[in-house]
Design a protein around this motif. Structure first.
Motif, mmCIF file in Angstrom:
data_model
loop_
_atom_site.group_PDB
_atom_site.id
_atom_site.type_symbol
_atom_site.label_atom_id
_atom_site.label_comp_id
_atom_site.label_asym_id
_atom_site.label_seq_id
_atom_site.Cartn_x
_atom_site.Cartn_y
_atom_site.Cartn_z
ATOM 1 N N GLU A 138 0.882 -1.366 -0.174
ATOM 2 C CA GLU A 138 0.067 0.022 0.035
ATOM 3 C C GLU A 138 0.836 1.291 0.096
ATOM 4 O OE1 GLU A 138 -3.060 0.490 -0.438
ATOM 5 O OE2 GLU A 138 -4.231 -1.207 -0.063
ATOM 6 N N ASP A 139 1.891 1.301 0.697
ATOM 7 C CA ASP A 139 2.684 2.423 0.739
ATOM 8 C C ASP A 139 3.429 2.674 -0.193
ATOM 9 O OD1 ASP A 139 2.156 2.668 3.505
ATOM 10 O OD2 ASP A 139 4.085 1.932 4.347
ATOM 11 N N ASN A 140 3.929 1.843 -1.323
ATOM 12 C CA ASN A 140 4.618 1.981 -2.348
ATOM 13 C C ASN A 140 3.590 2.157 -3.572
ATOM 14 O OD1 ASN A 140 7.567 1.852 -1.589
ATOM 15 N ND2 ASN A 140 6.601 -0.183 -0.681
ATOM 16 N N LEU A 141 2.332 1.592 -3.377
ATOM 17 C CA LEU A 141 1.509 1.994 -4.421
ATOM 18 C C LEU A 141 1.005 3.386 -4.490
ATOM 19 C CD1 LEU A 141 -0.964 -1.037 -4.377
ATOM 20 C CD2 LEU A 141 0.387 -0.355 -6.364
ATOM 21 N N VAL A 142 0.998 4.028 -3.318
ATOM 22 C CA VAL A 142 0.275 5.361 -3.163
ATOM 23 C C VAL A 142 1.825 6.219 -3.614
ATOM 24 C CG1 VAL A 142 1.046 5.885 -0.821
ATOM 25 C CG2 VAL A 142 -0.766 7.044 -1.849
ATOM 26 N N ALA A 143 3.013 5.730 -3.236
ATOM 27 C CA ALA A 143 4.176 6.562 -3.499
ATOM 28 C C ALA A 143 4.465 6.590 -5.083
ATOM 29 C CB ALA A 143 5.356 5.789 -2.809
ATOM 30 N N LEU A 144 4.131 5.472 -5.856
ATOM 31 C CA LEU A 144 4.080 5.677 -7.451
ATOM 32 C C LEU A 144 3.035 6.325 -7.759
ATOM 33 C CD1 LEU A 144 5.080 1.905 -8.400
ATOM 34 C CD2 LEU A 144 6.498 4.044 -8.787
ATOM 35 N N ASP A 145 1.540 6.111 -7.377
ATOM 36 C CA ASP A 145 0.502 7.008 -7.769
ATOM 37 C C ASP A 145 0.978 8.478 -7.517
ATOM 38 O OD1 ASP A 145 -1.906 7.439 -9.019
ATOM 39 O OD2 ASP A 145 -3.053 7.223 -6.967
ATOM 40 N N ARG A 146 1.354 9.013 -6.421
ATOM 41 C CA ARG A 146 1.446 10.366 -6.095
ATOM 42 C C ARG A 146 2.575 10.871 -6.514
ATOM 43 N NH1 ARG A 146 -3.673 10.954 -6.492
ATOM 44 N NH2 ARG A 146 -4.872 10.658 -4.479
ATOM 45 N N GLY A 147 3.695 10.029 -6.771
ATOM 46 C CA GLY A 147 5.150 10.405 -7.165
ATOM 47 C C GLY A 147 5.056 10.749 -8.593
ATOM 48 N N ALA A 202 11.589 6.152 -8.739
ATOM 49 C CA ALA A 202 12.033 4.858 -9.035
ATOM 50 C C ALA A 202 12.257 4.159 -8.271
ATOM 51 C CB ALA A 202 13.621 5.292 -9.553
ATOM 52 N N LEU A 203 12.734 4.497 -6.734
ATOM 53 C CA LEU A 203 12.841 3.754 -5.497
ATOM 54 C C LEU A 203 11.512 3.048 -5.096
ATOM 55 C CD1 LEU A 203 15.312 5.762 -3.378
ATOM 56 C CD2 LEU A 203 15.859 3.713 -4.818
ATOM 57 N N ALA A 204 10.568 3.710 -5.314
ATOM 58 C CA ALA A 204 9.109 3.297 -4.964
ATOM 59 C C ALA A 204 8.929 2.184 -5.877
ATOM 60 C CB ALA A 204 8.025 4.540 -5.006
ATOM 61 N N GLY A 205 9.079 2.206 -7.213
ATOM 62 C CA GLY A 205 8.822 1.098 -8.188
ATOM 63 C C GLY A 205 9.792 -0.315 -7.475
ATOM 64 N N VAL A 206 10.939 -0.126 -7.293
ATOM 65 C CA VAL A 206 11.981 -1.243 -6.603
ATOM 66 C C VAL A 206 11.158 -1.871 -5.482
ATOM 67 C CG1 VAL A 206 14.168 -1.946 -5.675
ATOM 68 C CG2 VAL A 206 13.844 -0.409 -7.806
ATOM 69 N N ARG A 207 10.924 -0.931 -4.434
ATOM 70 C CA ARG A 207 10.281 -1.458 -3.455
ATOM 71 C C ARG A 207 8.924 -1.829 -3.292
ATOM 72 N NH1 ARG A 207 12.484 3.912 -1.039
ATOM 73 N NH2 ARG A 207 14.358 3.331 0.080
ATOM 74 N N LEU A 208 8.038 -1.668 -4.565
ATOM 75 C CA LEU A 208 6.768 -2.350 -4.662
ATOM 76 C C LEU A 208 7.032 -3.632 -5.166
ATOM 77 C CD1 LEU A 208 3.815 -2.289 -4.803
ATOM 78 C CD2 LEU A 208 3.868 -1.023 -7.161
#
Length: 468
Positions: A381-390, A447-453
């Motif tokens: 959930e954290d990284n989905l929102v990070a990608l969406d808002r990022g 880019a980091l959010a993508g890796v973490r997801l």
């Protein structure tokens, strides 16, 4: 058939009979139905559907010519992975040891000596086979073997979790290195631009068109920007060292290789999120926690079975005589078969305490499993929102950086023409540096959010590799 062959045949038959009484209980993971029933049906953010687990080489989807080789090298040489592989081998040996304890035990013996009786001496020679087997009527040995099998499966899943972590941390270190390198390049460009501004102000001061205050402000602004360079260079080298350690190499050895890295950060591919319940079979750390529950449950069964009687069967087949030639005689054969039962009556409460301790261990592993599931959901959930808002943030900062660059260029031209004061130019240059630095940081975070997801989704491993 001579007597010696008959004795050998009898010994083999005796071992075969005992072996036929043994059985091997399969191991199985803990039941995940209760946990699956409490999971949400979907994610709070829209994400592409996935019919299967993320690709085992998901890092290739970032389309970076250096990222994939770095991850592959880390998976081959990382020392944490080497330790995890050794743990799997140890767990496999312990599983084999537990299985061996359920099999018939067959041994051979030979002895010779002299026996004194009064004034008489006699010689006695003996050769034979001894066999034993403990019947597992109440499943104590089977439960112990099942626990060892679950421990092996947990070790295999932990190995894959380590593999996923190494791949992710390598990608993260590489992207952080690239982000720091971009920040350093921005600081150097700004330093060069502010040096030109300082020279322009000094010319205007010499021409009487500006005050020395403007020159000192320009010099202060330049030195503040220049002061960022050592800090960024330190961070860049430290990140390179971290990346080298992940690859199992000494620090400060990746410089020539990283020099070939592309200037831009890699693109972030689409994330195959699937549904939350997929995490129970896609994340190796969850599988490891699940197998730990299975191991604790099997061990509890073994402790409970310890309260019940155990049955043992043993026998021997031997040749005894006073001379070597006498061992071939009919009277030299000695055979025995014994059966025994052992039933604990009073042990001071030791068995009861062992059961209580194992029940507490089982409760702890169950709580750890549920906590691991919740943490996995939070990761995604954290990284989905990070990608969406990022992505929205990057787009807005790109527009801001373009506008700041235009404003700085216009301010420099108007200041050169004497149409604005130096304070306006100074604000424009500071805004440009801030906008470019913030944009570089936002691109790195995206880019980091993508890796973490991908890590949160459990990509980059094979389910077959976790099975004992």
């Amino acid at each position: 058939m001579n007597r010696r062959n008959r004795y050998r045949l009898a010994a083999c038959a005796w071992a075969a009979v005992l072996a036929g009484c043994a059985s091997v209980a399969p191991t199985a993971p803990a039941d995940r139905s209760q946990v699956a029933a409490t999971l949400p049906t979907g994610w709070s953010r829209a994400a592409p559907a996935a019919d299967a687990a993320a690709a085992p080489d998901w890092w290739a989807g970032f389309d970076d010519p250096l990222l994939a080789p770095l991850v592959d090298d880390a998976l081959a040489a990382n020392l944490d992975l080497a330790s995890a592989r050794a743990s799997v081998e140890r767990a496999r040996a312990l599983r084999d040891l537990a299985d061996a304890g359920r099999q018939p035990q067959l041994g051979s013996s030979a002895s010779g000596g002299r026996v004194r009786s009064g004034e008489n001496y006699s010689r006695q020679l003996s050769v034979g086979l001894d066999a034993s087997w403990e019947a597992d009527f109440f499943g104590a040995s089977a439960a112990t073997s099942a626990a060892a099998g679950a421990d092996l499966a947990a070790a295999g899943a932990t190995l894959q979790a380590t593999r996923l972590s190494v791949a992710s941390e390598t990608a993260i270190a590489y992207l952080q290195w690239q982000g720091t390198r971009e920040q350093l390049a921005i600081a150097r460009d700004s330093t060069a631009s502010q040096e030109q501004t300082l020279q322009l102000v000094q010319w205007r001061v010499q021409a009487g068109l500006a005050s020395s205050v403007d020159a000192e402000q320009a010099r202060a602004n330049l030195e503040q920007t220049r002061a960022q360079l050592p800090a960024l260079q330190t961070t860049l080298q430290q990140t390179e060292n971290s990346l080298a350690l992940l690859l199992g190499q000494a620090p400060a050895t990746l410089g020539p290789r990283l020099a070939a890295a592309p200037a831009a950060l890699p693109r972030v591919p689409a994330m195959p999120a699937g549904v939350p319940a997929d995490l129970l079979r896609r994340r190796p750390d969850l599988l490891a926690a699940e197998w730990n529950v299975g191991s604790a449950l099997a061990t509890l069964d073994a402790r409970r079975a310890d309260r019940l009687p155990s049955f043992a069967l043993s026998g021997s087949l031997a040749l005894r005589a006073a001379t070597w030639s006498g061992l071939g005689g009919a009277g030299a054969v000695a055979a025995s078969v014994l059966a025994g039962v052992n039933w604990p009556v009073f042990d001071g409460g030791a068995t009861r305490a062992q059961i209580a301790a194992q029940q507490a261990t089982l409760a702890a592993t169950q709580a750890s499993y549920r906590a691991a599931v919740l943490n996995a959901l939070a990761d995604v959930e954290d990284n989905l929102v990070a990608l969406d808002r990022g992505s929205e943030r990057v787009a807005a900062l790109e527009r801001a950086a373009d506008a700041a660059a235009n404003a700085a260029e216009l301010a420099r031209a108007r200041y050169r023409s004497g149409l604005i004061d130096f304070g306006t130019l100074l604000d424009a240059e500071r805004s440009l540096l801030s906008a470019r630095s913030t944009l570089a940081g936002a691109r790195t975070d995206f880019a980091l959010a993508g890796v973490r997801l991908y890590k949160g989704l459990g990509g980059g491993w094979s389910a077959e590799a976790t099975r004992p």
